[in-house]
Motif scaffolding. Structure first.
Motif, mmCIF file in Angstrom:
data_model
loop_
_atom_site.group_PDB
_atom_site.id
_atom_site.type_symbol
_atom_site.label_atom_id
_atom_site.label_comp_id
_atom_site.label_asym_id
_atom_site.label_seq_id
_atom_site.Cartn_x
_atom_site.Cartn_y
_atom_site.Cartn_z
ATOM 1 N N ASP A 9 0.814 -1.212 0.000
ATOM 2 C CA ASP A 9 0.000 0.000 0.000
ATOM 3 C C ASP A 9 0.850 1.265 0.000
ATOM 4 O OD1 ASP A 9 -2.401 -1.452 -0.007
ATOM 5 O OD2 ASP A 9 -2.395 -1.607 2.171
ATOM 6 N N LEU A 10 1.843 1.307 0.863
ATOM 7 C CA LEU A 10 2.720 2.480 0.951
ATOM 8 C C LEU A 10 4.163 2.030 1.085
ATOM 9 C CD1 LEU A 10 0.727 4.508 3.633
ATOM 10 C CD2 LEU A 10 0.814 5.009 1.203
ATOM 11 N N VAL A 11 5.052 2.748 0.411
ATOM 12 C CA VAL A 11 6.486 2.551 0.579
ATOM 13 C C VAL A 11 7.033 3.900 1.021
ATOM 14 C CG1 VAL A 11 8.664 1.930 -0.521
ATOM 15 C CG2 VAL A 11 6.548 0.808 -1.256
ATOM 16 N N ALA A 12 7.717 3.906 2.168
ATOM 17 C CA ALA A 12 8.206 5.160 2.738
ATOM 18 C C ALA A 12 9.609 4.959 3.278
ATOM 19 C CB ALA A 12 7.264 5.616 3.850
ATOM 20 N N GLU A 13 10.204 6.052 3.720
ATOM 21 C CA GLU A 13 11.513 6.009 4.364
ATOM 22 C C GLU A 13 11.376 6.684 5.718
ATOM 23 O OE1 GLU A 13 15.090 7.649 5.867
ATOM 24 O OE2 GLU A 13 13.701 8.943 4.795
ATOM 25 N N HIS A 14 11.927 6.056 6.744
ATOM 26 C CA HIS A 14 11.885 6.619 8.092
ATOM 27 C C HIS A 14 13.247 6.430 8.743
ATOM 28 C CE1 HIS A 14 10.811 6.551 12.464
ATOM 29 N NE2 HIS A 14 10.269 7.694 12.086
ATOM 30 N N ASP A 15 13.933 7.511 8.989
ATOM 31 C CA ASP A 15 15.263 7.477 9.627
ATOM 32 C C ASP A 15 16.206 6.505 8.935
ATOM 33 O OD1 ASP A 15 14.532 9.395 11.491
ATOM 34 O OD2 ASP A 15 13.932 7.924 12.994
ATOM 35 N N GLY A 16 16.226 6.521 7.605
ATOM 36 C CA GLY A 16 17.136 5.673 6.842
ATOM 37 C C GLY A 16 16.660 4.247 6.645
ATOM 38 N N THR A 17 15.479 3.916 7.123
ATOM 39 C CA THR A 17 14.916 2.570 6.967
ATOM 40 C C THR A 17 13.805 2.615 5.931
ATOM 41 O OG1 THR A 17 15.416 1.995 9.257
ATOM 42 C CG2 THR A 17 13.708 0.695 8.175
ATOM 43 N N LEU A 18 13.829 1.672 5.008
ATOM 44 C CA LEU A 18 12.766 1.539 4.021
ATOM 45 C C LEU A 18 11.585 0.861 4.714
ATOM 46 C CD1 LEU A 18 12.058 1.944 1.023
ATOM 47 C CD2 LEU A 18 13.000 -0.324 0.599
ATOM 48 N N VAL A 19 10.405 1.489 4.641
ATOM 49 C CA VAL A 19 9.241 1.004 5.370
ATOM 50 C C VAL A 19 8.147 0.617 4.379
ATOM 51 C CG1 VAL A 19 7.520 1.513 7.145
ATOM 52 C CG2 VAL A 19 9.794 2.558 7.276
ATOM 53 N N PRO A 61 18.695 -1.504 1.499
ATOM 54 C CA PRO A 61 18.691 -0.812 2.793
ATOM 55 C C PRO A 61 18.024 -1.673 3.874
ATOM 56 C CG PRO A 61 16.882 -0.026 1.466
ATOM 57 C CD PRO A 61 17.648 -1.022 0.617
ATOM 58 N N ALA A 62 18.174 -1.223 5.107
ATOM 59 C CA ALA A 62 17.406 -1.837 6.192
ATOM 60 C C ALA A 62 15.930 -1.595 5.890
ATOM 61 C CB ALA A 62 17.795 -1.208 7.525
ATOM 62 N N CYS A 63 15.095 -2.550 6.265
ATOM 63 C CA CYS A 63 13.666 -2.361 6.008
ATOM 64 C C CYS A 63 12.844 -2.924 7.164
ATOM 65 C CB CYS A 63 13.247 -3.009 4.691
ATOM 66 S SG CYS A 63 13.223 -4.795 4.707
ATOM 67 N N ARG A 64 11.576 -2.507 7.189
ATOM 68 C CA ARG A 64 10.656 -3.059 8.174
ATOM 69 C C ARG A 64 9.250 -3.041 7.572
ATOM 70 N NH1 ARG A 64 10.849 2.251 11.297
ATOM 71 N NH2 ARG A 64 8.720 3.018 11.006
ATOM 72 N N PHE A 65 8.353 -3.773 8.226
ATOM 73 C CA PHE A 65 6.977 -3.904 7.773
ATOM 74 C C PHE A 65 6.055 -3.346 8.849
ATOM 75 C CE2 PHE A 65 9.456 -7.010 5.561
ATOM 76 C CZ PHE A 65 9.011 -6.895 4.255
#
Length: 85
Positions: A9-19, A61-65
């Motif tokens: 649904d959304l791909v974003a970046e938060h503090d250098g982490t791909l979310v 990059p580092a990522c999270r869900f």
């Protein structure tokens, strides 16, 4: 981001982490509500789509869900790290 294997649904970046963010709305808490609708099968499709997305990047990059959950009254909850790959 949409692929044949799934969508995000959304791909974003938060503090250098791909979310990668799954947004779910349910008007009722019956059957687990919005959170309960993110089944193991749905998580697998999201992870597969995320891997395809990251394959297009020059470096991984580092990522999270995360999950954004909306109930029937419009109340919203953002759950960081809702599930793991």
């Amino acid at each position: 981001f949409h692929t044949r294997m799934g969508e995000i649904d959304l791909v974003a970046e938060h503090d250098g982490t791909l979310v990668f963010v799954e947004v779910r709305m349910r008007t009722s808490e019956r059957f687990g509500g919005a959170a309960g609708s993110i089944t193991a099968a749905k998580q697998r499709r999201i992870v597969t789509a995320a891997r395809l997305y990251m394959a297009r990047l020059q470096s991984e990059p580092a990522c999270r869900f995360d999950a954004v959950l909306v109930d029937g009254e419009g109340a919203m909850r953002w759950i960081r790290g809702a599930f793991e790959a």
